[in-house]
Design a protein around this motif. Structure first.
Motif, PDB file in Angstrom:
ATOM      1  N   LEU A 196      43.989  24.807  51.633  1.00  0.00           N
ATOM      2  CA  LEU A 196      43.267  23.578  51.969  1.00  0.00           C
ATOM      3  C   LEU A 196      41.777  23.824  52.043  1.00  0.00           C
ATOM      4  CD1 LEU A 196      45.609  21.953  54.626  1.00  0.00           C
ATOM      5  CD2 LEU A 196      45.272  21.272  52.275  1.00  0.00           C
ATOM      6  N   ASP A 240      57.642   9.808  54.761  1.00  0.00           N
ATOM      7  CA  ASP A 240      57.679  11.262  54.636  1.00  0.00           C
ATOM      8  C   ASP A 240      58.751  11.743  53.657  1.00  0.00           C
ATOM      9  OD1 ASP A 240      59.901  10.708  56.156  1.00  0.00           O
ATOM     10  OD2 ASP A 240      59.406  12.095  57.779  1.00  0.00           O
ATOM     11  N   ILE A 242      53.870  13.704  48.788  1.00  0.00           N
ATOM     12  CA  ILE A 242      52.420  13.806  48.678  1.00  0.00           C
ATOM     13  C   ILE A 242      51.851  14.858  49.617  1.00  0.00           C
ATOM     14  CG2 ILE A 242      52.076  11.850  50.272  1.00  0.00           C
ATOM     15  CD1 ILE A 242      49.502  11.217  48.700  1.00  0.00           C
ATOM     16  N   SER A 243      52.383  14.974  50.842  1.00  0.00           N
ATOM     17  CA  SER A 243      51.858  15.980  51.769  1.00  0.00           C
ATOM     18  C   SER A 243      52.205  17.384  51.304  1.00  0.00           C
ATOM     19  CB  SER A 243      52.411  15.740  53.183  1.00  0.00           C
ATOM     20  OG  SER A 243      53.824  15.901  53.205  1.00  0.00           O
ATOM     21  N   TYR A 288      52.440  18.371  48.139  1.00  0.00           N
ATOM     22  CA  TYR A 288      51.454  18.692  47.112  1.00  0.00           C
ATOM     23  C   TYR A 288      50.109  19.048  47.749  1.00  0.00           C
ATOM     24  CZ  TYR A 288      54.394  17.085  43.217  1.00  0.00           C
ATOM     25  OH  TYR A 288      55.387  16.956  42.282  1.00  0.00           O
ATOM     26  N   ASN A 289      49.708  18.274  48.735  1.00  0.00           N
ATOM     27  CA  ASN A 289      48.420  18.507  49.376  1.00  0.00           C
ATOM     28  C   ASN A 289      48.381  19.857  50.096  1.00  0.00           C
ATOM     29  OD1 ASN A 289      45.748  17.176  50.173  1.00  0.00           O
ATOM     30  ND2 ASN A 289      46.546  17.838  52.148  1.00  0.00           N
ATOM     31  N   ASP A 290      49.456  20.206  50.795  1.00  0.00           N
ATOM     32  CA  ASP A 290      49.506  21.466  51.532  1.00  0.00           C
ATOM     33  C   ASP A 290      49.363  22.673  50.621  1.00  0.00           C
ATOM     34  OD1 ASP A 290      49.806  20.105  53.899  1.00  0.00           O
ATOM     35  OD2 ASP A 290      51.973  20.418  54.051  1.00  0.00           O
ATOM     36  N   TYR A 332      49.983   7.742  55.899  1.00  0.00           N
ATOM     37  CA  TYR A 332      49.773   9.184  56.049  1.00  0.00           C
ATOM     38  C   TYR A 332      48.529   9.433  56.892  1.00  0.00           C
ATOM     39  CZ  TYR A 332      53.148   8.864  52.305  1.00  0.00           C
ATOM     40  OH  TYR A 332      54.267   8.538  51.569  1.00  0.00           O
ATOM     41  N   TRP A 336      47.485  11.998  58.289  1.00  0.00           N
ATOM     42  CA  TRP A 336      46.782  13.264  58.044  1.00  0.00           C
ATOM     43  C   TRP A 336      45.705  13.116  56.976  1.00  0.00           C
ATOM     44  CZ3 TRP A 336      47.171  14.669  52.979  1.00  0.00           C
ATOM     45  CH2 TRP A 336      48.276  14.204  52.252  1.00  0.00           C
ATOM     46  N   VAL A 337      45.747  12.033  56.209  1.00  0.00           N
ATOM     47  CA  VAL A 337      44.764  11.822  55.144  1.00  0.00           C
ATOM     48  C   VAL A 337      43.475  11.298  55.752  1.00  0.00           C
ATOM     49  CG1 VAL A 337      44.218  10.558  53.040  1.00  0.00           C
ATOM     50  CG2 VAL A 337      46.543  11.381  53.419  1.00  0.00           C
ATOM     51  N   ASP A 344      39.480  13.428  52.505  1.00  0.00           N
ATOM     52  CA  ASP A 344      40.577  13.635  51.558  1.00  0.00           C
ATOM     53  C   ASP A 344      40.590  12.531  50.499  1.00  0.00           C
ATOM     54  OD1 ASP A 344      41.676  15.935  52.821  1.00  0.00           O
ATOM     55  OD2 ASP A 344      42.706  14.654  54.280  1.00  0.00           O
TER      56      ASP A 344
END
Length: 475
Positions: free
Chosen positions: A3, A386, A390-391, A393-395, A425, A427-428, A432
């Motif tokens: 990240l 969830d 997508i998370s 891929y992001n992680d 999401y 966390w976005v 981001d």
């Protein structure tokens, strides 16, 4: 570590600016307010839309108007539309108008050509979605100039500066009847996964198909149709740029599909307007599933013949229950490792992939972006929240691009995709989101480096103006 690397790369691409903290603070206060998020993302520059189908992006209202203007025929029972009267059940739209029933049929076509009024009960959502394309078939090929301008003008109003659309399907009447017998051989090689034998046979077929005027078909289409439309309509200007992908229908017989694929790669080689090749049609279709490995080998072959042509593949647009569990374990990896895809469209079944973590690391290392289509994945596959990867891929630092897929059919737009992203999401962050926007230009297939640099510079200036406007809103 991943990240941190991604964030650093973003800082080099787009200036965060002195207003970033104010923008981020405001963004966090509106995360659960749909209307406020819509206003925010409507004003925010959104860069490009890289997963975009031309015919699926035109709204039903437009296609219905085309049918009425051309006075096409409509089947009263099936609602199919044609430019010919095929039986007594077919009447012209002018006949409907004289009868006073045009408004009724117009409403029926809305429901046949898009997801409007769908109740999520009476009919499978995936079947409804994919059937719309054959339902409006002939109409989607009419008035291409009006369609391209509709897409451009809507993009400008929505603060979208670039679209890469699936548009080019090169017509070529070359008959290859003498080659059809090789389809069985290709499928036998698929059964045994004999890659070497398959590539050798494809090489022989390629020589024969090339000798039958495939390149001429592609060049003629590019220059007499695509270039004329693009330049006569002044599609590119200071506010907006469009490029095109050529595509192959994955439900065709192997020989016809391979011919179509060669034409697609020839088209992309011939013109800088055609920036890549893709594979379209439902991935869970019986032919698409049974021939998937063969299609990936064909792409691998074409990649060796046309190494400069970029490849984006619809892969992993599958969900548990739609197909057998074992079919979820290998499509994305085959698209990446076997076919050599530069981008992946959808990629929803990545959690089920064998060696999922290694695949994600590889995509990160090779900068193979994933095109995320939130509303499309929810409507077709019932994948959201969830359950969506997508998370994941992001992680792992896989470059993410937010796209629409088929905004006309889904009656959506790119703004709405960002609203869904922000609401679902938490966390976005705004940072981001800004990174995802810049990814849409960075990972585009634009061939002219000067055009890509100009779009990135313009996007940076748009963000500066947008971020300066946020303090005024807060007052």
């Amino acid at each position: 570590m991943i990240l941190r690397i991604v964030t650093t790369a973003f800082v080099l691409v787009g200036s965060i600016g002195s207003y970033a903290q104010t923008v981020n603070a405001y963004f966090e206060t509106i995360r659960d307010n749909h209307a406020a998020l819509t206003a925010f993302f409507s004003q925010m520059p959104k860069g490009g839309d890289l997963h975009h189908h031309y015919s699926g992006s035109i709204y039903a209202e437009t296609f219905i108007s085309y049918a009425i203007e051309h006075d096409y025929f409509i089947n009263r029972k099936t609602l199919k539309v044609s430019d010919k009267q095929l039986s007594d059940d077919w009447v012209t739209f002018s006949t409907l108008r004289r009868e006073g029933t045009l408004a009724d049929y117009r409403q029926k076509l809305f429901q046949k050509w898009s997801v409007k009024d769908y109740n999520h009960v009476d009919y499978p959502s995936d079947k409804l979605f994919f059937e719309t394309f054959s339902n409006f078939g002939i109409v989607s090929r009419a008035d291409l100039d009006k369609g391209l301008l509709e897409i451009k003008n809507r993009a400008i109003k929505e603060n979208v500066s670039y679209i890469e659309t699936l548009f080019v399907n090169v017509p070529c009447e070359t008959e290859l009847g003498e080659l059809t017998a090789f389809a069985k051989t290709l499928r036998n090689q698929q059964t045994s996964h004999d890659t070497v034998a398959c590539l050798n046979l494809l090489d022989s077929l390629y020589t024969i198909i090339k000798a039958n005027g495939i390149r001429e078909c592609a060049v003629t289409y590019n220059r007499e149709k695509l270039a004329r439309l693009h330049h006569d309509l002044n599609i590119d200007d200071a506010r907006f740029t469009m490029r095109y992908q050529s595509y192959v229908i994955r439900t065709l017989d192997p020989i016809e599909l391979f011919k179509s694929m060669i034409a697609a790669f020839e088209s992309a080689t011939d013109s800088p307007l055609v920036v890549g090749v893709n594979l379209a049609a439902p991935e869970d279709n019986e032919v698409a599933m049974s021939d998937y490995w063969l299609h990936m080998v064909m792409f691998r072959f074409c990649h060796t013949k046309y190494p400069s042509v970029k490849i984006s593949l619809h892969a992993g647009e599958l969900a548990l229950g739609l197909v057998k569990p074992e079919e979820l374990t290998w499509h994305i990896s085959s698209a990446v490792h076997l076919a050599g895809a530069n981008r992946i469209g959808h990629g929803v079944d990545i959690p089920y992939e064998a060696n999922c973590y290694d695949l994600l690391r590889y995509m990160h290392q090779q900068k193979i972006a994933v095109e995320i289509n939130l509303f499309s994945n929810e409507f077709i596959l019932k994948i959201k929240d969830d359950k969506h990867p997508i998370s994941l891929y992001n992680d792992f630092g896989v470059p993410i691009v937010i796209c629409t897929d088929d905004a006309g059919v889904l009656r959506s737009n790119l703004t709405d995709q960002y609203v869904l992203l922000a609401k679902r999401y938490k966390w976005v962050s705004y940072t981001d989101i800004k990174r995802f926007v810049f990814n849409s230009i960075t990972y585009s297939f634009i061939e002219e480096e000067s055009v890509k640099k100009a779009l990135l510079a313009d996007l940076n200036q748009r963000f500066i103006r947008f971020e300066k406007s946020i303090p005024a809103i807060r007052k």
